[in-house]
Scaffold this motif. Structure first.
Motif, short mmCIF file in Angstrom:
data_model
loop_
_atom_site.label_atom_id
_atom_site.label_comp_id
_atom_site.label_asym_id
_atom_site.label_seq_id
_atom_site.Cartn_x
_atom_site.Cartn_y
_atom_site.Cartn_z
N MET A 1 0.84 -1.20 0.00
CA MET A 1 0.00 0.00 0.00
C MET A 1 0.87 1.25 0.00
SD MET A 1 -0.77 2.12 2.90
CE MET A 1 -1.98 3.36 3.33
N TRP A 2 1.95 1.23 0.78
CA TRP A 2 2.81 2.41 0.89
C TRP A 2 3.58 2.67 -0.40
CZ3 TRP A 2 2.74 6.46 3.75
CH2 TRP A 2 3.83 7.32 3.78
N LEU A 3 4.05 1.63 -1.06
CA LEU A 3 4.83 1.80 -2.28
C LEU A 3 4.04 2.48 -3.38
CD1 LEU A 3 6.72 -1.64 -2.47
CD2 LEU A 3 7.60 0.56 -1.66
N ASN A 4 2.73 2.28 -3.37
CA ASN A 4 1.89 2.86 -4.42
C ASN A 4 1.24 4.18 -4.02
OD1 ASN A 4 2.05 0.87 -6.58
ND2 ASN A 4 1.07 -0.51 -5.11
N ILE A 5 1.53 4.65 -2.82
CA ILE A 5 0.89 5.86 -2.35
C ILE A 5 1.43 7.07 -3.09
CG2 ILE A 5 2.42 6.68 -0.49
CD1 ILE A 5 -0.24 6.64 1.27
N LYS A 6 0.63 8.10 -3.21
CA LYS A 6 1.05 9.33 -3.89
C LYS A 6 1.38 10.37 -2.83
CE LYS A 6 -0.53 12.97 -7.05
NZ LYS A 6 -1.70 13.51 -7.80
N ILE A 7 2.64 10.82 -2.85
CA ILE A 7 3.06 11.90 -1.96
C ILE A 7 2.97 13.20 -2.75
CG2 ILE A 7 4.86 12.81 -0.46
CD1 ILE A 7 3.86 10.13 0.50
N TYR B 1 8.88 10.19 -3.52
CA TYR B 1 9.03 10.65 -2.13
C TYR B 1 8.63 9.63 -1.07
CZ TYR B 1 9.34 15.22 -4.40
OH TYR B 1 9.72 16.27 -5.20
N VAL B 2 8.28 8.38 -1.44
CA VAL B 2 7.70 7.47 -0.44
C VAL B 2 8.66 7.10 0.68
CG1 VAL B 2 5.93 6.50 -1.95
CG2 VAL B 2 8.20 5.48 -1.91
N PHE B 3 9.98 7.19 0.44
CA PHE B 3 10.95 6.95 1.51
C PHE B 3 11.88 8.16 1.70
CE2 PHE B 3 9.85 2.57 0.38
CZ PHE B 3 9.66 2.01 1.63
N GLY C 1 9.84 6.47 -8.56
CA GLY C 1 9.49 7.87 -8.66
C GLY C 1 10.57 8.83 -8.21
N GLU C 2 10.35 10.09 -8.52
CA GLU C 2 11.27 11.18 -8.17
C GLU C 2 11.54 11.20 -6.66
OE1 GLU C 2 11.26 16.09 -8.18
OE2 GLU C 2 9.65 14.96 -9.16
N ARG C 3 12.82 11.24 -6.30
CA ARG C 3 13.27 11.34 -4.90
C ARG C 3 12.67 10.25 -4.02
NH1 ARG C 3 15.63 16.72 -4.01
NH2 ARG C 3 15.64 16.15 -1.80
N ALA C 4 12.35 9.12 -4.59
CA ALA C 4 11.71 8.05 -3.82
C ALA C 4 12.55 7.63 -2.62
CB ALA C 4 11.44 6.84 -4.72
N CYS D 1 16.74 12.22 -9.25
CA CYS D 1 17.12 12.34 -7.83
C CYS D 1 16.53 11.24 -6.96
CB CYS D 1 16.68 13.71 -7.29
SG CYS D 1 17.42 15.11 -8.16
N ALA D 2 16.28 10.06 -7.55
CA ALA D 2 15.64 8.98 -6.79
C ALA D 2 16.47 8.55 -5.59
CB ALA D 2 15.38 7.79 -7.71
N PHE D 3 17.82 8.55 -5.72
CA PHE D 3 18.71 8.14 -4.63
C PHE D 3 19.63 9.29 -4.23
CE2 PHE D 3 17.43 4.21 -6.69
CZ PHE D 3 17.15 3.38 -5.61
#
Length: 646
Positions: free
Chosen positions: A415-421, A460-462, A481-484, A506-508
């Motif tokens: 659920m968290w991996l697919n959430i939209k920040i 942004y999820v993490f 995703g971006e800045r995940a 900027c994922a990492f």
């Protein structure tokens, strides 16, 4: 008698010739497929003309005067003829336009838009204060109001004609006397600050559906922002505004600052309400949120101090007859320590519990879909938050400033991996606070292992999560995703073997603890993907990698080794040769000839050409004198890239 016979004979011949002529004419064909159209060209000092298209080889074409140099509208008549065909004739216009636009008789100045083949009005040199912008100039449509076009002028009233699509930034800024603005139904975009520094004025519209779809760039893009009054077909719509059925979207800032409105009635067709849509409607006391609404923007009611909604427990809600608790609009009092949220609530509104410093714990029911911007911002004593399984989006600033927040409980990691920040503020870059743990199904998330296909890992999820140590992805997941994973300071290893279309920019970023990354199934490595990973030493790309974008490994100062696959197609300016380790080597899995033929290698990378080694499984050849290998070569030794050394 002879004369009579002679007359009859001549009459007979006349009738026969006339019949033959008519039969011949009736037998002629019409030309098909000919085209002779109006044309606009920009003045360049050269002669221009018009041409009939589709003329067959057997036909002849003649024109009236058909060579013009000077600016203006010129008429040309074309005639096409051929034996057995009816003559074809048509007149068209050649419009030679000024490259710099020009000035109309009413004092408006214009600029040519080559891409759109139209004009935009760029200024006003006239003295009138009540003006109507022309719909055409030189016979060509006017579709835009240019940036700063009327800035600081003494206009009192301006009418924009049908056909205007865009008002550019600061177009009417500092028009302090502006009292009336007439919007056309064709208007689609109003750029930032278009009406900044104007006093309250009247805004006339003809189609409220079209108005609700205008893309306003910010609060000052609408003439209503300073307490203006809306008129529909010259009738005041203050008091109660009813949005007609069929309207699906209320655009951002659409009614920002609208004065004298106490109620908005939205139809069941509305699906989306954009950010700040009703901001500073200071007299607004009532609004319904239809069941059809699935997207609620940030701060849509900011400054609507008279709006309270209906009460349940320790909060106020907005909604509709079927679900009066659809939106939790505001907590009841900043002194509350807890709040039972209604089980039918779908949205936690922006600022709903902002600065509620006594709030300790929050549990959201499964019905909640979205948590708005700064919803729990600066809740200094908030320690625990539990999300229901229905949450789909959270603002990146939802828990900003909650320094005591220790745990975010979620039903499942999937659920968290697919959430939209949602990043509502350009300065918000991370979601997780310093000591905030993500707890999925009762366990703290420290290692991320994805082995089943999912739609993706959201932006942004993490971001900012300090407890993540490794990422392993062996599944098809769409994209990262971006800045995940940006600013995951304790992340040490990344292994991606599944099929992924792209690692976004900027994922990492700034994963300072990252030492090794293996990426095999990703087609595109995005800009700045591993930017400022200071301790990254080794990067191994698999055959799936095709494009590595700019700055993806910029300032990776300890980077020693990079394995580049044979399928690579493009390498942009991915590193700064002056900021990486002196021992840095790149191992291309192929020959030098293949690399030079297949890879788009940006010229800016030329400084590390001599750092590239080319694969050779067998011992490579030496120079003619036998002193050294002829070029840079490498091989695998126990799975490790190793340079051939003589």
């Amino acid at each position: 008698m002879r004369m009579k016979k002679k007359f009859l004979f001549l009459a007979f011949l006349f009738v026969m010739f006339s019949a033959l002529f008519l039969l011949s004419a009736c037998g002629n064909k019409d030309f098909n497929g000919l085209s002779f159209e109006d044309k606009n060209v920009i003045y360049d000092g050269k002669a221009h003309s018009l041409v009939v298209e589709g003329v067959p080889d057997f036909a002849t074409v003649s024109y009236t005067d058909n060579s013009f140099t000077e600016i203006g509208i010129h008429e040309v008549t074309a005639t096409v003829s051929a034996d057995g065909y009816n003559t074809w004739e048509k007149t068209a216009k050649l419009n030679i336009l000024s490259a710099d636009g020009g000035v109309s008789a009413d004092g408006f100045t214009f600029e040519w838009n080559e891409l759109g083949k139209n004009y935009k009005v760029t200024g006003y040199t006239g003295t009138e204060t009540i003006v109507s912008v022309p719909s055409t100039f030189n016979g060509v449509p006017v579709t835009e109001v240019g940036a700063m076009a009327f800035a600081g002028t003494g206009l009192v009233s301006v009418t924009l004609p049908e056909g205007i699509v865009r008002i550019n930034e600061s177009a009417f800024i500092s028009c302090y006397d502006l009292f009336e603005v007439f919007f056309p139904s064709s208007l689609k975009y109003v750029e930032a600050d278009a009406f900044q520094l104007i006093n309250s004025c009247l805004l006339f519209i003809h189609d409220i559906d079209a108005y609700c779809r205008i893309d306003f760039a910010n609060e000052y893009a609408t003439p209503l922002h300073s307490g203006g009054v809306l008129l529909l077909n010259e009738q005041f719509v203050s008091g109660r505004i009813v949005i007609p059925d069929g309207v699906e979207k209320i655009a951002p800032y659409a009614f920002s600052g609208c004065a004298d409105v106490t109620e908005f009635v939205l139809p069941d067709s509305v699906k989306s309400i954009g950010k700040f849509a009703f901001v500073n409607c200071k007299t607004l006391t009532d609004i319904n949120i239809p069941e059809s609404v699935t997207d609620l923007g940030a701060y849509i009611f900011y400054g609507c101090n008279e709006l309270t909604g209906n009460e349940y427990g320790n909060a106020y809600y907005l909604g509709n007859e079927k679900n009066p608790h659809k939106v939790l609009f505001s907590g009841k009092s900043q002194s509350i320590t807890e709040c039972e949220i209604h089980p039918d609530t779908e949205f936690i509104y922006s600022d709903a519990f902002r600065d509620y410093q006594n709030l300790i714990s929050v549990t959201l029911p499964d019905s909640v879909r979205a948590i708005g911007a700064t919803a729990f911002c600066n809740c200094d004593n908030l320690e625990n938050v539990s999300l229901g399984k229905g949450v789909e989006s959270i603002s990146i600033s939802a828990f900003g400033g909650c320094e005591q927040l220790r745990s975010l409980n979620i039903p499942s990691l999937e659920m968290w991996l697919n959430i939209k920040i949602d990043r509502d503020d350009p300065f918000d870059n991370t979601f997780f606070l310093e000591n905030m743990r993500l707890i999925a199904g009762g366990s703290v998330v420290e290692e991320l292992v994805v082995t089943e296909n999912i739609s993706g890992i959201g932006a942004y999820v993490f971001s900012g999560y300090k407890y993540l140590t490794s990422v392993t992805i062996d599944a098809d997941i769409g994209e990262i995703g971006e800045r995940a994973f940006a600013e995951c300071e304790n992340l040490e290893s990344v292994s991606i073997s599944g099929r992924i279309s792209q690692i976004d920019e900027c994922a990492f970023l700034e994963c300072y603890g990252l030492k090794e990354a293996t990426v095999s199934g990703v087609e595109v490595i995005g800009s700045g993907a591993f930017h400022e990973c200071f301790n990254l030493e080794t990067v191994v790309f698999g055959d799936g990698v095709k494009i590595i974008k700019e700055n993806s490994f910029l300032y990776c100062r300890n980077l020693h080794n990079m394995v580049i696959p044979s399928n690579i197609q493009k390498i942009e300016a991915i590193i700064d040769i002056d900021s990486i380790h002196d021992d840095f080597l790149a191992y291309y899995h192929g020959s030098k000839t293949e690399f030079e033929e297949k890879v788009d290698f940006d010229d800016i990378n030329a400084s590390w050409y001599d750092r590239i080694y080319y694969y050779s499984s067998s011992e490579p050849p030496v120079n003619d004198d036998g002193t050294a290998y002829d070029g840079n070569y490498w091989r695998y030794v126990d799975g490790t890239p190793t340079v051939w050394v003589k």
